[in-house]
Design a protein around this motif. Structure first.
Motif, PDB file in Angstrom:
ATOM      1  N   TYR A 194       0.834  -1.206   0.000  1.00  0.00           N
ATOM      2  CA  TYR A 194       0.000   0.000   0.000  1.00  0.00           C
ATOM      3  C   TYR A 194       0.872   1.261   0.000  1.00  0.00           C
ATOM      4  N   THR A 195       1.960   1.226   0.757  1.00  0.00           N
ATOM      5  CA  THR A 195       2.836   2.400   0.841  1.00  0.00           C
ATOM      6  C   THR A 195       3.503   2.682  -0.495  1.00  0.00           C
ATOM      7  N   LEU A 196       3.934   1.639  -1.186  1.00  0.00           N
ATOM      8  CA  LEU A 196       4.533   1.823  -2.508  1.00  0.00           C
ATOM      9  C   LEU A 196       3.525   2.405  -3.492  1.00  0.00           C
ATOM     10  N   TYR A 197       2.297   1.920  -3.419  1.00  0.00           N
ATOM     11  CA  TYR A 197       1.258   2.462  -4.295  1.00  0.00           C
ATOM     12  C   TYR A 197       1.024   3.946  -3.994  1.00  0.00           C
ATOM     13  N   MET A 198       1.019   4.311  -2.714  1.00  0.00           N
ATOM     14  CA  MET A 198       0.789   5.706  -2.337  1.00  0.00           C
ATOM     15  C   MET A 198       1.940   6.588  -2.787  1.00  0.00           C
ATOM     16  N   PHE A 199       3.161   6.074  -2.738  1.00  0.00           N
ATOM     17  CA  PHE A 199       4.321   6.838  -3.220  1.00  0.00           C
ATOM     18  C   PHE A 199       4.170   7.146  -4.704  1.00  0.00           C
ATOM     19  N   LEU A 238       5.605  14.965 -20.677  1.00  0.00           N
ATOM     20  CA  LEU A 238       6.213  13.743 -21.211  1.00  0.00           C
ATOM     21  C   LEU A 238       7.245  13.173 -20.245  1.00  0.00           C
ATOM     22  N   VAL A 239       8.043  14.045 -19.651  1.00  0.00           N
ATOM     23  CA  VAL A 239       9.039  13.582 -18.669  1.00  0.00           C
ATOM     24  C   VAL A 239       8.335  12.954 -17.470  1.00  0.00           C
ATOM     25  N   LEU A 240       7.276  13.596 -17.015  1.00  0.00           N
ATOM     26  CA  LEU A 240       6.505  13.044 -15.890  1.00  0.00           C
ATOM     27  C   LEU A 240       5.892  11.700 -16.258  1.00  0.00           C
ATOM     28  N   LEU A 241       5.381  11.583 -17.481  1.00  0.00           N
ATOM     29  CA  LEU A 241       4.782  10.325 -17.932  1.00  0.00           C
ATOM     30  C   LEU A 241       5.797   9.192 -17.927  1.00  0.00           C
ATOM     31  N   VAL A 242       6.990   9.454 -18.439  1.00  0.00           N
ATOM     32  CA  VAL A 242       8.024   8.418 -18.486  1.00  0.00           C
ATOM     33  C   VAL A 242       8.379   7.935 -17.091  1.00  0.00           C
ATOM     34  N   ASP A 248       5.802   2.910 -11.767  1.00  0.00           N
ATOM     35  CA  ASP A 248       4.692   1.969 -11.719  1.00  0.00           C
ATOM     36  C   ASP A 248       5.182   0.539 -11.952  1.00  0.00           C
ATOM     37  N   GLY A 249       6.067   0.361 -12.938  1.00  0.00           N
ATOM     38  CA  GLY A 249       6.602  -0.965 -13.213  1.00  0.00           C
ATOM     39  C   GLY A 249       7.422  -1.507 -12.057  1.00  0.00           C
ATOM     40  N   VAL A 250       8.286  -0.658 -11.482  1.00  0.00           N
ATOM     41  CA  VAL A 250       9.132  -1.087 -10.375  1.00  0.00           C
ATOM     42  C   VAL A 250       8.285  -1.421  -9.140  1.00  0.00           C
ATOM     43  N   SER A 251       7.297  -0.553  -8.825  1.00  0.00           N
ATOM     44  CA  SER A 251       6.470  -0.797  -7.645  1.00  0.00           C
ATOM     45  C   SER A 251       5.607  -2.038  -7.806  1.00  0.00           C
ATOM     46  N   ASN A 252       5.159  -2.325  -9.029  1.00  0.00           N
ATOM     47  CA  ASN A 252       4.388  -3.552  -9.265  1.00  0.00           C
ATOM     48  C   ASN A 252       5.230  -4.790  -8.980  1.00  0.00           C
ATOM     49  N   GLN A 253       6.486  -4.757  -9.426  1.00  0.00           N
ATOM     50  CA  GLN A 253       7.386  -5.881  -9.165  1.00  0.00           C
ATOM     51  C   GLN A 253       7.633  -6.047  -7.670  1.00  0.00           C
ATOM     52  N   LEU A 254       7.850  -4.920  -6.976  1.00  0.00           N
ATOM     53  CA  LEU A 254       8.101  -4.992  -5.539  1.00  0.00           C
ATOM     54  C   LEU A 254       6.879  -5.500  -4.790  1.00  0.00           C
ATOM     55  N   ARG A 255       5.676  -5.055  -5.216  1.00  0.00           N
ATOM     56  CA  ARG A 255       4.452  -5.510  -4.542  1.00  0.00           C
ATOM     57  C   ARG A 255       4.250  -7.000  -4.716  1.00  0.00           C
ATOM     58  N   ARG A 256       4.574  -7.517  -5.921  1.00  0.00           N
ATOM     59  CA  ARG A 256       4.429  -8.962  -6.142  1.00  0.00           C
ATOM     60  C   ARG A 256       5.383  -9.749  -5.241  1.00  0.00           C
ATOM     61  N   ARG A 257       6.599  -9.238  -5.082  1.00  0.00           N
ATOM     62  CA  ARG A 257       7.564  -9.925  -4.206  1.00  0.00           C
ATOM     63  C   ARG A 257       7.130  -9.885  -2.755  1.00  0.00           C
ATOM     64  N   LEU A 258       6.546  -8.732  -2.347  1.00  0.00           N
ATOM     65  CA  LEU A 258       6.087  -8.618  -0.965  1.00  0.00           C
ATOM     66  C   LEU A 258       4.946  -9.568  -0.673  1.00  0.00           C
ATOM     67  N   GLU A 259       4.090  -9.820  -1.668  1.00  0.00           N
ATOM     68  CA  GLU A 259       2.956 -10.714  -1.472  1.00  0.00           C
ATOM     69  C   GLU A 259       3.384 -12.159  -1.245  1.00  0.00           C
TER      70      GLU A 259
END
Length: 261
Positions: A194-199, A238-242, A248-259
């Motif tokens: 949840y914290t990673l998602y909020m970040f 565009l810079v913000l989008l990148v 988003d990709g990094v936090s998704n990977q971290l969330r999967r590992r935490l689960e």
């Protein structure tokens, strides 16, 4: 057979009632919007004109965009950390499996009060207190984070296996010991997710706070838009989008590992 037929009819009656209720609610909401399809049709040329002004991006301000983005990430990191730390005790006091009802009522009132204040209002408040710049944005993000992380942490705590809490209570453990040994080990992976998602969310929110001068890339973005320098504003977006896609990709990977912990 008659029993099953009556149950079948009852289930379908409930579904039809729910569907009818949803149609009425959405119809009421659509009526309140007062959509003018003719106006929308006439606005298409103006929309195309605005989009054409955004292109092509002006890459001469890429250094400004990167520096502002770094500041945005720093604001989000500290804001999320402050909010997360303050959310933990509020979440513990809000959980029905840990605290009495009168304590929960006060803690939930605090959560609801914080959530009811828009982030831009928090930004205005802290800008008036600390002046323009990143400190105001960081504090606004920290308070804004409490309203959401405290609720998410609370729901994670309330989903803990009750038998582990009950066994600690029977053994004479204190409230803090129950939280330390019965709650935290079970909710830690979910809470970190949840914290990673909020970040990740706060990076986007920080760009909105720039409207009131609370620093970050949003401050530069608003200045370019106000100055009708749309090509430079496009570079900022565009810079913000990148960066948002990367985080988003990094936090998704971290969330999967935490689960899997």
């Amino acid at each position: 057979m008659k029993f099953f037929a009556s149950r079948f009819k009852s289930a379908w009656s409930k579904r039809l009632l729910i569907l009818g209720g949803l149609i009425l609610v959405y119809g009421w909401a659509l009526r309140g919007l007062k959509l003018d399809l003719e106006m929308l049709n006439q606005s298409v040329p103006y929309t195309i004109d605005f989009i054409s002004r955004l292109l092509p991006p002006d890459w001469s301000v890429i250094d400004v965009a990167v520096n502002a983005l770094v500041e945005t990430i720093q604001m989000s990191l500290w804001g999320t950390t402050i909010g997360a730390l303050l959310s933990i005790p509020i979440a513990l006091l809000s959980a029905h499996n840990l605290t009495p009802s009168w304590v929960r009522w006060i803690a939930n009132l605090v959560q609801n009060a914080v959530r009811s204040v828009p982030s831009i209002v928090l930004g205005l408040f802290f800008v008036s207190a600390t002046g323009l710049g990143a400190p105001a944005g960081t504090l606004a993000l920290g308070i804004y984070t409490i309203g959401y992380l405290a609720k998410l942490y609370q729901e994670a705590i309330e989903s803990v296996d009750p038998s582990s809490i009950e066994s600690l209570r029977v053994s004479g453990a204190s409230w803090l010991q129950i939280a330390q040994y019965g709650i935290f080990p079970q909710v830690l992976p979910l809470g970190l997710g949840y914290t990673l998602y909020m970040f990740e969310y706060n990076i986007r929110s920080a760009s909105v706070l720039g409207v009131v001068g609370a620093g970050g890339i949003g401050f530069e973005l608003v200045n370019y838009i106000r100055g009708f320098e749309y090509n430079k504003a496009t570079t900022m977006m565009l810079v913000l989008l990148v960066v948002v896609i990367m985080i988003d990709g990094v936090s998704n990977q971290l969330r999967r590992r935490l689960e899997t912990l």
